[in-house]
Design an enzyme around this catalytic site. Sequence first.
Site, PDB file in Angstrom:
ATOM      1  CE  LYS A  39      -1.359  -0.730  -0.209  1.00  0.00           C
ATOM      2  NZ  LYS A  39      -1.970  -0.615   1.117  1.00  0.00           N
ATOM      3  NE  ARG A  78      -8.347  -2.910  -1.589  1.00  0.00           N
ATOM      4  CZ  ARG A  78      -8.160  -2.158  -2.666  1.00  0.00           C
ATOM      5  NH1 ARG A  78      -9.121  -2.026  -3.563  1.00  0.00           N
ATOM      6  NH2 ARG A  78      -7.014  -1.509  -2.831  1.00  0.00           N
ATOM      7  CE  LYS A  81      -8.005   1.361  -0.497  1.00  0.00           C
ATOM      8  NZ  LYS A  81      -7.373   0.690   0.663  1.00  0.00           N
ATOM      9  CD  GLU A 110       6.100   7.750  -3.158  1.00  0.00           C
ATOM     10  OE1 GLU A 110       6.484   7.982  -2.001  1.00  0.00           O
ATOM     11  OE2 GLU A 110       5.020   8.198  -3.602  1.00  0.00           O
ATOM     12  CE  LYS A 135      -0.140  -4.460   0.103  1.00  0.00           C
ATOM     13  NZ  LYS A 135      -0.839  -3.891   1.214  1.00  0.00           N
ATOM     14  CE1 TYR A 157      -2.286 -12.338   4.572  1.00  0.00           C
ATOM     15  CE2 TYR A 157      -1.458 -11.989   2.348  1.00  0.00           C
ATOM     16  CZ  TYR A 157      -2.067 -11.510   3.487  1.00  0.00           C
ATOM     17  OH  TYR A 157      -2.445 -10.196   3.561  1.00  0.00           O
TER      18      TYR A 157
HETATM   19  C1  PBG Z   1      -4.458  -1.154   3.390  1.00  0.00           C
HETATM   20  C2  PBG Z   1      -3.734  -2.417   3.129  1.00  0.00           C
HETATM   21  C3  PBG Z   1      -4.024  -3.274   2.041  1.00  0.00           C
HETATM   22  C4  PBG Z   1      -3.162  -4.367   2.160  1.00  0.00           C
HETATM   23  C5  PBG Z   1      -2.353  -4.167   3.299  1.00  0.00           C
HETATM   24  N1  PBG Z   1      -2.718  -2.931   3.892  1.00  0.00           N
HETATM   25  C6  PBG Z   1      -5.065  -3.199   0.997  1.00  0.00           C
HETATM   26  C7  PBG Z   1      -5.336  -1.982   0.252  1.00  0.00           C
HETATM   27  O1  PBG Z   1      -4.482  -1.109   0.062  1.00  0.00           O
HETATM   28  O2  PBG Z   1      -6.476  -1.868  -0.176  1.00  0.00           O
HETATM   29  C8  PBG Z   1      -3.163  -5.521   1.202  1.00  0.00           C
HETATM   30  C9  PBG Z   1      -2.533  -6.784   1.616  1.00  0.00           C
HETATM   31  C10 PBG Z   1      -2.867  -7.964   0.780  1.00  0.00           C
HETATM   32  O3  PBG Z   1      -3.551  -7.898  -0.254  1.00  0.00           O
HETATM   33  O4  PBG Z   1      -2.430  -9.053   1.180  1.00  0.00           O
HETATM   34  N2  PBG Z   1      -4.040  -0.267   4.279  1.00  0.00           N
END
Ligand code: PBG
Length: 327
Positions: A194, A204, A216, A232, A247, A312
Amino acid sequence: MNSRPRRNRASSTIRRMVSETQVRPEDLIFPLFLIDGKGLEVPIASMPGIARYSEDLILKRIEACVNLGVNSFVIFPAVEDSLKDKEATYAMRSDNFYLRTIRSIKQHFPDVCLMSDVAMDPYSSDGHDGYVENGKIINDRTLPILGRMAVHQAEAGIDIVGPSDMMDGRVGYIRKALDDAGFTETAIMSYTAKYASAYYGPFRDALDSAPKFGDKKTYQMDPANKREALREARLDESEGADYLMVKPALCYLDVIHVLRESSHLPIAAYNVSGEYAMLKAAGEKGWINYDRAMPEMLLSIKRAGADVILTYFAEEFAQRFREGSIY
Ligand code: PBG
């Protein structure tokens, strides 16, 4: 010329016959945003067509999707600020609206596959995925919170827990917590690679979960790195992950590809909120042919090596798949 590749493109029947990759509604997981209340459907400005739903309306959305052949969902809660704290304690209240809705979905639709998000950020007053002390994210202080969160979710009926926080050792910790509590059949889809990405912005907004300070980058990965994704992946596999996820998807198709080549686990890719927003916006402006670009985007993620796509677009894709207007 004794080789003319165009012969295999001569008609739509031939093109379909030699087509190497297909996207089917069964490959897709549809992310849904949940809010507390009744009769609520609150649109998300940066994600046209996507809304936050209260329990009663999320059940309706799920029914519509199931009728279209989309049977897998990941549910994200949008929690009121007043319920957030440093330890994400609201996540562990077994009467909270997230766990209540999971139970209710499972009661109404026992055959759907439900995935959760295991991370502190929707419940954290700091807006971070880990426990914060003196402005730092404390890895090992976060693990027990994630373990408890996952057990509560499994208890409520979640089929696949999705640790999305990028703390070290979380997959092994969660696996042990689930097994110790008797949930040996609950699977783990690890957010393996990620990245610290700008493409999470609309998500967010949807959850009001942006970090209250900093970013982050001390836990999510550097977009420059690919070998680190393999590192990972090896760890997640050895800690007991059932699926590996990459992701975002689009800017990371090469990462999806190397994970597919180097693991025997199913590979998932998260076609994130910013990717959705980008395509919707260009389509609305008439700058791109949305109807063609959307399935092309999903196809490219599948072709790169993803077995499963969180997107989505799932409901819309399934609708058009049913109408026969995709390929
Ligand atoms: C956080 C989380 C995020 C997404 C899924 N779980 C955002 C982040 O890490 O700030 C993002 C999903 C998206 O942008 O569609 N636990």
